[in-house]
Design a protein around this motif. Sequence first.
Motif, PDB file in Angstrom:
ATOM      1  N   LEU A  18      -9.034  -7.017 -20.396  1.00  0.00           N
ATOM      2  CA  LEU A  18      -9.620  -5.677 -20.553  1.00  0.00           C
ATOM      3  C   LEU A  18     -10.893  -5.499 -19.739  1.00  0.00           C
ATOM      4  CD1 LEU A  18      -9.235  -5.361 -24.453  1.00  0.00           C
ATOM      5  CD2 LEU A  18      -7.502  -5.083 -22.668  1.00  0.00           C
ATOM      6  N   LYS A  45       2.277  -7.109 -19.882  1.00  0.00           N
ATOM      7  CA  LYS A  45       2.475  -6.924 -18.447  1.00  0.00           C
ATOM      8  C   LYS A  45       3.930  -7.157 -18.017  1.00  0.00           C
ATOM      9  CE  LYS A  45      -1.841  -6.080 -17.321  1.00  0.00           C
ATOM     10  NZ  LYS A  45      -2.558  -6.542 -18.488  1.00  0.00           N
ATOM     11  N   THR A 103      -0.968  -7.508 -27.346  1.00  0.00           N
ATOM     12  CA  THR A 103      -0.537  -7.457 -25.954  1.00  0.00           C
ATOM     13  C   THR A 103      -0.378  -8.791 -25.229  1.00  0.00           C
ATOM     14  OG1 THR A 103      -2.852  -6.970 -25.531  1.00  0.00           O
ATOM     15  CG2 THR A 103      -1.323  -5.105 -25.463  1.00  0.00           C
ATOM     16  N   SER A 125      -7.823 -10.321 -25.878  1.00  0.00           N
ATOM     17  CA  SER A 125      -7.538  -8.928 -25.485  1.00  0.00           C
ATOM     18  C   SER A 125      -6.613  -8.253 -26.485  1.00  0.00           C
ATOM     19  CB  SER A 125      -6.842  -8.875 -24.123  1.00  0.00           C
ATOM     20  OG  SER A 125      -7.633  -9.444 -23.120  1.00  0.00           O
ATOM     21  N   GLY A 138      -7.157  -1.873 -20.315  1.00  0.00           N
ATOM     22  CA  GLY A 138      -7.921  -2.417 -19.196  1.00  0.00           C
ATOM     23  C   GLY A 138      -7.992  -1.343 -18.130  1.00  0.00           C
ATOM     24  N   SER A 139      -7.074  -1.408 -17.158  1.00  0.00           N
ATOM     25  CA  SER A 139      -7.050  -0.367 -16.139  1.00  0.00           C
ATOM     26  C   SER A 139      -6.392   0.895 -16.684  1.00  0.00           C
ATOM     27  CB  SER A 139      -6.282  -0.858 -14.922  1.00  0.00           C
ATOM     28  OG  SER A 139      -4.934  -0.988 -15.273  1.00  0.00           O
ATOM     29  N   GLY A 140      -5.572   0.746 -17.705  1.00  0.00           N
ATOM     30  CA  GLY A 140      -4.952   1.907 -18.349  1.00  0.00           C
ATOM     31  C   GLY A 140      -3.445   1.983 -18.207  1.00  0.00           C
ATOM     32  N   GLY A 141      -2.883   1.230 -17.280  1.00  0.00           N
ATOM     33  CA  GLY A 141      -1.450   1.330 -17.015  1.00  0.00           C
ATOM     34  C   GLY A 141      -0.589   1.064 -18.238  1.00  0.00           C
ATOM     35  N   ALA A 142      -0.847  -0.051 -18.914  1.00  0.00           N
ATOM     36  CA  ALA A 142      -0.021  -0.406 -20.069  1.00  0.00           C
ATOM     37  C   ALA A 142      -0.206   0.591 -21.219  1.00  0.00           C
ATOM     38  CB  ALA A 142      -0.316  -1.841 -20.513  1.00  0.00           C
ATOM     39  N   PRO A 143      -1.441   0.779 -21.690  1.00  0.00           N
ATOM     40  CA  PRO A 143      -1.592   1.710 -22.816  1.00  0.00           C
ATOM     41  C   PRO A 143      -1.236   3.144 -22.412  1.00  0.00           C
ATOM     42  CG  PRO A 143      -3.737   1.076 -21.940  1.00  0.00           C
ATOM     43  CD  PRO A 143      -2.730   0.178 -21.301  1.00  0.00           C
ATOM     44  N   ASN A 198      -2.916 -11.676 -16.423  1.00  0.00           N
ATOM     45  CA  ASN A 198      -1.565 -11.446 -16.921  1.00  0.00           C
ATOM     46  C   ASN A 198      -0.669 -10.635 -15.988  1.00  0.00           C
ATOM     47  OD1 ASN A 198      -1.944 -12.953 -19.212  1.00  0.00           O
ATOM     48  ND2 ASN A 198      -2.628 -11.219 -20.447  1.00  0.00           N
TER      49      ASN A 198
HETATM   50  C1  LIG Z   1      -3.612  -6.097 -18.966  1.00  0.00           C
HETATM   51  C2  LIG Z   1      -3.737  -6.263 -20.406  1.00  0.00           C
HETATM   52  C3  LIG Z   1      -4.033  -5.187 -21.236  1.00  0.00           C
HETATM   53  C4  LIG Z   1      -4.321  -3.804 -20.738  1.00  0.00           C
HETATM   54  O1  LIG Z   1      -3.405  -3.268 -19.817  1.00  0.00           O
HETATM   55  P1  LIG Z   1      -3.921  -2.330 -18.643  1.00  0.00           P
HETATM   56  O2  LIG Z   1      -2.680  -1.893 -17.969  1.00  0.00           O
HETATM   57  O3  LIG Z   1      -4.787  -3.144 -17.755  1.00  0.00           O
HETATM   58  O4  LIG Z   1      -4.688  -1.237 -19.284  1.00  0.00           O
HETATM   59  C5  LIG Z   1      -4.118  -5.450 -22.585  1.00  0.00           C
HETATM   60  N1  LIG Z   1      -3.908  -6.674 -23.095  1.00  0.00           N
HETATM   61  C6  LIG Z   1      -3.615  -7.725 -22.323  1.00  0.00           C
HETATM   62  C7  LIG Z   1      -3.393  -9.058 -22.963  1.00  0.00           C
HETATM   63  C8  LIG Z   1      -3.509  -7.551 -20.956  1.00  0.00           C
HETATM   64  O5  LIG Z   1      -3.229  -8.606 -20.187  1.00  0.00           O
END
Ligand SMILES: *Cc1c(COP(=O)(O)O)cnc(C)c1O
Length: 429
Positions: free
Chosen positions: A325, A103, A411, A371, A264-269, A155
């Motif tokens: 997630l 994040k 992550t 996660s 999770g929501s998809g932003g990071a991946p 996070n």
């Molecule tokens: C938020 C998070 C993710 C996934 O990121 P998204 O943007 O929500 O898809 C993966 N791993 C960890 C540890 C996170 O905090």
Amino acid sequence: MTKLREAQPHLWSNPDLLPVEEALNRLPLKLDDIQAAEARWHRFAPLMVALFPELTVTHGIIESALIKIPRMQHVLEMGHMVGVKGSLWAKGDHDLPVAGSVKARGGIYEVLCLAENRVLEAGLITDSDSYKAFCNPHIKDYLGRFTVSVGSTGNLGLSVGVVASALGFKAVVHMSGEAADWKKRLLRDKGVDVVEHRADYTAALKAGRQQAANDPQMYFVDDENSQTLFLGYSCAALRLQQQLVDADVVVDLRHPLFVYLPCGSGGAPGGITFGLKSVFGDAVHCFMAEPIQSPSMLLGLMTNFEKDLSVYDIGLKNDSAADGLVVGRASRLVGTLVRHLVSGVFTVTDRMLFRFLYWLEKSEGLRIEPSAAAGFAGPLFLMASPAGADYLSRAGLRDHQSNIRHLVWMTGGRLVPDSVFEGYLKSHV
Ligand SMILES: *Cc1c(COP(=O)(O)O)cnc(C)c1O
């Protein structure tokens, strides 16, 4: 859909995957946008050193290591009786400075954008000034008139809260039910206003969004609808490109990179996938990983995000030890952006997560949160499931499997207290 409803771990290959050129041509975002985001990180680098001395060694850039993990590869193979062809690598975002998770790439970036925009608008700084000027009391006081708000499973709130308060903003974090207590405590210690919601992430987001809509001085970092977060994450690709060069690792169609990203929501991946596809083209294959009870991106991609379904609608509980997630409805914005770029999505049980977490600590001495362990199932699904075999043969890689670099994106983990981590180790059975 049956495996999804029945909460069975499996790999789903995306039928909408397109050759990269075709996929990228359809998108409103380009490589230029990633480069512009990278330039912004660099403008802020001198300030980041001043605010966070731990960034001195990297000259103000928040980045993690690329790590080869052969011992973990061996343990995975032994534990699952599966030969993982190729080599296993990890991207060490579990150890990213300042925010301790992936994040940092998105949340911190969006707050920097906001600060830059506000201060330029007010004429308190010009393009040619060093951004160290953000340390001046009159600028900090000015930013203190604004509040940055965000909804989080933990996070994202940490990353936004930490940098917002360092810049002088007021900060509010709406935490969903599964957010860990230690994450809330850490934020409160930094003077961040933490609002605890009993309900899930979608509800916490909604509450935050509504509060901000009623207050013109409040800016909401909207994880479901933020192109800014997405672009912040995408810069990871430019950094990885250089790291691979430095490690003498060539990536091309015959020596592909397979990347496994917890979602999770998809932003990071999603943002990282967009970046990687823009940089490495068809030589990179990106897979997302979700808990069996929270496969929201998979559900969205399968249904084209047309019905706005949440995982509850198909009888799932939206629940996992992988707190980051636990998202019942993934970002439609992100899903639409990456629909033709993502190779597939796989689902994992909590049991698998704790096993991977334990093995990683024992074999490589790396400490991650649950996660962050989700990606380790990726190489196993690719190598030992019918869907994986089918994917490899369609990609023309059946005879080139030993050239694959499997990169598991780890992550989060750096900020996990020791006592909490000990509990994770004990959850392995
Ligand atoms: C938020 C998070 C993710 C996934 O990121 P998204 O943007 O929500 O898809 C993966 N791993 C960890 C540890 C996170 O905090």
